[in-house]
Each structure stands twice: as structure tokens, then as C-alpha cells.
Write a protein that holds these residues in place. Structure first.
Motif, mmCIF file in Angstrom:
data_model
loop_
_atom_site.group_PDB
_atom_site.id
_atom_site.type_symbol
_atom_site.label_atom_id
_atom_site.label_comp_id
_atom_site.label_asym_id
_atom_site.label_seq_id
_atom_site.Cartn_x
_atom_site.Cartn_y
_atom_site.Cartn_z
ATOM 1 N N THR A 1 0.907 -1.185 -0.080
ATOM 2 C CA THR A 1 -0.008 0.063 -0.008
ATOM 3 C C THR A 1 0.932 1.206 0.074
ATOM 4 O O THR A 1 2.191 1.314 0.114
ATOM 5 C CB THR A 1 -1.048 0.176 1.292
ATOM 6 N N LYS A 2 0.170 2.490 0.081
ATOM 7 C CA LYS A 2 0.953 3.812 -0.138
ATOM 8 C C LYS A 2 1.752 3.735 1.302
ATOM 9 O O LYS A 2 2.761 4.602 1.228
ATOM 10 C CB LYS A 2 0.173 4.810 -0.313
ATOM 11 N N SER B 1 -13.014 3.078 -5.617
ATOM 12 C CA SER B 1 -11.834 3.127 -6.056
ATOM 13 C C SER B 1 -11.735 3.574 -7.343
ATOM 14 O O SER B 1 -10.491 3.898 -8.062
ATOM 15 C CB SER B 1 -11.009 1.717 -5.711
ATOM 16 N N ASP C 1 -6.418 5.563 -3.642
ATOM 17 C CA ASP C 1 -5.220 5.277 -4.892
ATOM 18 C C ASP C 1 -6.404 5.512 -5.943
ATOM 19 O O ASP C 1 -6.250 5.313 -7.162
ATOM 20 C CB ASP C 1 -4.848 3.789 -5.273
#
Length: 287
Positions: free
Chosen positions: A79-80, A176, A220
Motif C-alpha cells: 500500500t501507499k 476506488s 489510490d
């Protein structure tokens, strides 16, 4: 046959012989799905150049089938925040077409076990062409309904690999991927064992112009801080219960004026009338 879309024939085949009323949400979903499937089928019969593909994209149908067969497959992502997560699902499930480019978005649900540091979050991606919104409890606006859809939910007894006993977890759903045309289905019917199915008649406000809030979308999601939608149509169900009633529609014209469709009667109406409905379906277009 012969390179023509025949979803209209499919719709007539599925229609009841005695022309009984169908649910507007289900019927619209059927039309979008049937048109998409026919376009995917037609595209698979065309040579790559005619289908807008290059030679490297030949065999799309086989690849799509492979993706569908592998839909339950899991893979790890970072993930980020540089944390590992296990992801399932695909945004492009069912192939691509003009219809999917217009109506398809996706939602991402993430489940995180509490108190188990070694457990990676479980992420599931699901495509949608119609977003269903609950209006129970304190929901009095579309914004409330989207808050409710994306709020954090506590789960008891969640199973984690390596742990026999269930643990507490948090589940959150976010949008998303944003579609060009956002179909919002308002869940105006509830069910209980003592009363059966009943209709929810309370007012739910809806804006002409709606900017999506960042908390409704995943980190995202492209354009999560600038997505603006404009109301272009709505469908209203008139009646006391789900077993009967009547549908009308309001549709905005290219010049900004609104038309009200009531069977064969079509009239121009003021914008204030458009915002004074109890909608069953809302149609928003990306501004």
C-alpha cells in the motif's frame, strides 16, 4: 447475428408475456449488462484493427476468460503506507466495452484484524455499474447515504491465518474507480420477519451538483479530490409498497431544461419540481 447488437431481442425475450411491471432498478441494470455483453461478444468477432486493438492485444477473449477463471486468486500488494496487503478481485471483470467505459466503477473493501500485527489487511475489489445506497436510520440525504456506505464497520469473530480463535476486525468500503455516469439506486424497501417487505417513504435530499468527498474514495482513486457530478435524470416510484405502483422520470435536456415523463404525457417542469421528488434512481454525469 451479422455483427449487429441484439440485446433488444434479449430484453423482449426476458419480458413477461402479460407485460407485468418490472422493477426499474433491475430493468436498467439488465439493459446495461445485456448491452455490455453484446458489445464484448461483437468485439471478439472482429479483427484486431476493426476492434481498435493492435496485434499485441489479440486473444483478448482468452485473456478475459483467464482473468475470470482466476478471479478468486490472491496476490500481495504494498500500500501507499508501505504495508503489505492481500488483494482479491478485478476491476475489469467481464471484459471492456463502450458501456463499461461509461458506467463501470469499482469499490474496494478492506478488512483489518485488530491486535494482530502480523496479519496483512484483506482487500477485495469489485466492479459496479449501479451503486446501491441504504437510507435506513438517520439517512436524510445522498451525502448521508454515501457516508453510511463508506463508514468503518466492526466485525466480531474474524478468522486470521495462524489464529484458531476469531478476532475483532474493522471493515471499510471505499469507491476506488469513478464512472463517467454514476447510477445511484436508492434502497427504498426494507424487510422484517413480522411485517415483511415495506417501503421507506421519507425524504432523501439530492443535489443538482455533487462533489465527491475524499473520505468516500480510496487513497489510490484517480481524481479523488476533484470529482464533480451533475444530476441529469431520476426515476421515481409512486405507490405504497413494492408489489405495485407507477414509475415516472425526469430527464434534463441539452439546453438545461427538464422534461417530466409520465407514460405518454411529457411536460417541461421547473427545476424546483425536479428536486421535490422521492427518487428510486438517480443518474449523475461527470462534469
Amino acid at each position: 447475428a451479422g455483427g449487429k447488437l441484439d440485446f433488444r431481442a434479449a430484453a423482449s425475450t426476458n419480458a413477461s408475456a402479460d407485460q407485468e411491471q418490472e422493477d426499474a432498478q433491475e430493468f436498467l441494470q439488465f439493459l446495461v449488462d445485456a448491452a455490455h455483453e453484446e458489445m464484448v461478444k461483437l468485439r471478439s468477432t472482429l479483427p484486431p484493427a476493426a476492434a481498435g486493438q493492435d496485434d499485441s492485444s489479440s486473444g483478448v477473449a482468452e485473456q478475459q476468460q483467464q482473468h475470470e477463471d482466476d478471479d478468486e486468486e490472491e496476490w500481495s500488494v504494498v500500500t501507499k503506507k508501505n504495508k503489505a496487503a492481500v488483494t482479491r478481485g478485478r476491476e475489469d471483470l467481464g471484459g471492456s466495452s463502450l458501456l463499461s467505459a461509461i458506467f463501470r466503477g469499482s469499490i474496494k473493501s478492506c478488512v483489518k484484524a485488530k491486535g494482530v500485527k502480523a496479519a496483512a489487511p484483506s482487500i477485495t475489489v469489485q466492479p459496479f455499474t449501479m451503486l446501491h445506497l441504504d437510507i435506513l436510520d438517520s439517512v436524510r440525504s445522498i451525502e448521508d447515504a454515501l457516508d453510511h456506505l463508506t463508514h468503518t464497520e466492526l466485525i466480531n469473530g474474524y478468522k486470521v491465518k495462524g489464529h484458531e480463535a476469531g478476532v475483532e476486525a474493522e471493515k471499510v468500503v471505499k469507491i476506488s474507480k469513478l464512472p463517467q455516469v454514476l447510477l445511484l439506486a436508492i434502497n427504498r424497501y426494507s424487510y422484517s420477519l413480522d411485517r415483511g417487505s415495506s417501503k421507506l417513504h421519507h425524504n432523501v435530499t439530492y443535489p443538482l451538483s455533487m462533489r465527491l468527498r475524499p473520505q468516500w474514495t480510496s487513497d489510490d482513486c484517480p481524481e479523488r479530490r476533484s470529482a464533480q457530478y451533475q444530476l441529469i435524470a431520476l426515476v421515481t416510484h409512486h405507490g405504497r409498497n413494492a408489489s405495485g405502483g407507477h414509475y415516472t422520470a425526469h430527464v434534463q435536456q441539452g439546453d438545461g431544461r427538464w422534461l417530466h415523463f409520465n407514460d405518454a404525457q411529457v411536460d417541461f417542469v421547473a427545476q424546483s419540481k425536479v428536486l421535490d421528488q422521492k427518487p428510486y434512481l438517480l443518474v449523475y454525469h461527470r462534469a
